[in-house]
Structure formats: structure tokens, C-alpha cells
Write a protein that holds these residues in place. Structure first.
Motif, PDB file in Angstrom:
ATOM      1  N   SER A   1      -4.361  -6.080   6.739  1.00  0.00           N
ATOM      2  CA  SER A   1      -3.270  -5.207   6.294  1.00  0.00           C
ATOM      3  C   SER A   1      -1.907  -5.809   6.636  1.00  0.00           C
ATOM      4  O   SER A   1      -0.968  -5.724   5.839  1.00  0.00           O
ATOM      5  CB  SER A   1      -3.416  -3.810   6.894  1.00  0.00           C
ATOM      6  OG  SER A   1      -3.414  -3.862   8.295  1.00  0.00           O
TER       7      SER A   1
ATOM      8  N   TYR B   1      -2.574  -0.129   7.018  1.00  0.00           N
ATOM      9  CA  TYR B   1      -1.502  -0.545   6.114  1.00  0.00           C
ATOM     10  C   TYR B   1      -0.348   0.457   6.152  1.00  0.00           C
ATOM     11  O   TYR B   1       0.815   0.069   6.222  1.00  0.00           O
ATOM     12  CB  TYR B   1      -2.023  -0.708   4.680  1.00  0.00           C
ATOM     13  CG  TYR B   1      -0.974  -1.259   3.769  1.00  0.00           C
ATOM     14  CD1 TYR B   1      -0.688  -2.612   3.773  1.00  0.00           C
ATOM     15  CD2 TYR B   1      -0.229  -0.428   2.943  1.00  0.00           C
ATOM     16  CE1 TYR B   1       0.304  -3.134   2.965  1.00  0.00           C
ATOM     17  CE2 TYR B   1       0.758  -0.939   2.132  1.00  0.00           C
ATOM     18  CZ  TYR B   1       1.022  -2.286   2.145  1.00  0.00           C
ATOM     19  OH  TYR B   1       2.019  -2.792   1.358  1.00  0.00           O
TER      20      TYR B   1
ATOM     21  N   SER C   1      -1.919   4.569  -0.033  1.00  0.00           N
ATOM     22  CA  SER C   1      -2.889   4.545   1.060  1.00  0.00           C
ATOM     23  C   SER C   1      -2.877   5.866   1.835  1.00  0.00           C
ATOM     24  O   SER C   1      -3.930   6.331   2.270  1.00  0.00           O
ATOM     25  CB  SER C   1      -2.636   3.365   1.990  1.00  0.00           C
ATOM     26  OG  SER C   1      -1.443   3.534   2.703  1.00  0.00           O
TER      27      SER C   1
ATOM     28  N   LEU D   1       2.197   0.936  -2.306  1.00  0.00           N
ATOM     29  CA  LEU D   1       0.850   0.841  -1.740  1.00  0.00           C
ATOM     30  C   LEU D   1       0.712   1.662  -0.462  1.00  0.00           C
ATOM     31  O   LEU D   1      -0.352   2.213  -0.194  1.00  0.00           O
ATOM     32  CB  LEU D   1       0.496  -0.617  -1.468  1.00  0.00           C
ATOM     33  CG  LEU D   1       0.070  -1.440  -2.671  1.00  0.00           C
ATOM     34  CD1 LEU D   1      -0.200  -2.878  -2.249  1.00  0.00           C
ATOM     35  CD2 LEU D   1      -1.138  -0.850  -3.337  1.00  0.00           C
TER      36      LEU D   1
END
Length: 108
Positions: free
Chosen positions: A74, A9, A96, A92
Motif C-alpha cells: 500500500s 492504503y 478503499s 482510491l
């Protein structure tokens, strides 16, 4: 597999930010040439690290299958978040990157 997901991601987000259009939408200005190249390099490096994490966790046979699944998941999350919640997509990615050392420690 969590580590591979987090790295994928973040890698896709870095590749997304290397494009002037998405960089402008998310951060409010176009990237310089050097920043764009650095983001591309970081994106590909993170995707490579995610492959390594998936293969290390499950071996080559299942690791590649897991990696492709994580790649699709992802990318799907990023593509669905960008039009509707672009700031959440960016947040995000940061989370991550912060959570990947914890996931790496838990994987060992």
C-alpha cells in the motif's frame, strides 16, 4: 487480507494528507492544525485496524507477515501514484474506505 490492504492504503493516505505539503498538492490548501491532528489520528487508527484485521484473518504468526506485506504494497502504490496521479491516489483512498465494510463482511 483484502480488508487489511484497504485499511492500510486509507491509513497511509490519511497520514500523507496530514502533512501540509501533500495536503496542499491534493486539496489545494494547507490543513488547519486541528485537521492535521485529526488526519494523523485517523491514519494511525486505520493502520492499527489493519493490523487487527490481518491478525484476525491468519493468526499472529502469518498475520504479521501478511500485514508487513500489505504495508509495503500500500505504501508503494501511494508513493508511485502521488507524483503522477495525485487525484487517483485520493480517489482510491475514498474507494478503499467505502469498500472496507464489504471486505469486513466477506471476511467473517
Amino acid at each position: 487480507m483484502l480488508l487489511a490492504l484497504l485499511l492500510c492504503y486509507a491509513g497511509f493516505t490519511a497520514l500523507c494528507l496530514s502533512m501540509p505539503r501533500h495536503h496542499d498538492e491534493l486539496l489545494g490548501h494547507k490543513p488547519s492544525t486541528r485537521r492535521g491532528q485529526a488526519l494523523k489520528l485517523a491514519g494511525w487508527l486505520l493502520l492499527s485496524l489493519s493490523l487487527w484485521a490481518a491478525v484476525k484473518a491468519n493468526g499472529w504468526s502469518l498475520g504479521l507477515v501478511d500485514w508487513f506485506a500489505v504495508l509495503m504494497l500500500s505504501a508503494l502504490v501511494l508513493v508511485l501514484l502521488l507524483p503522477y496521479r495525485p487525484r487517483l491516489a485520493l480517489a482510491l483512498a475514498g474507494l478503499s474506505l467505502l469498500a472496507s465494510p464489504v471486505a469486513a463482511w466477506a471476511q467473517c
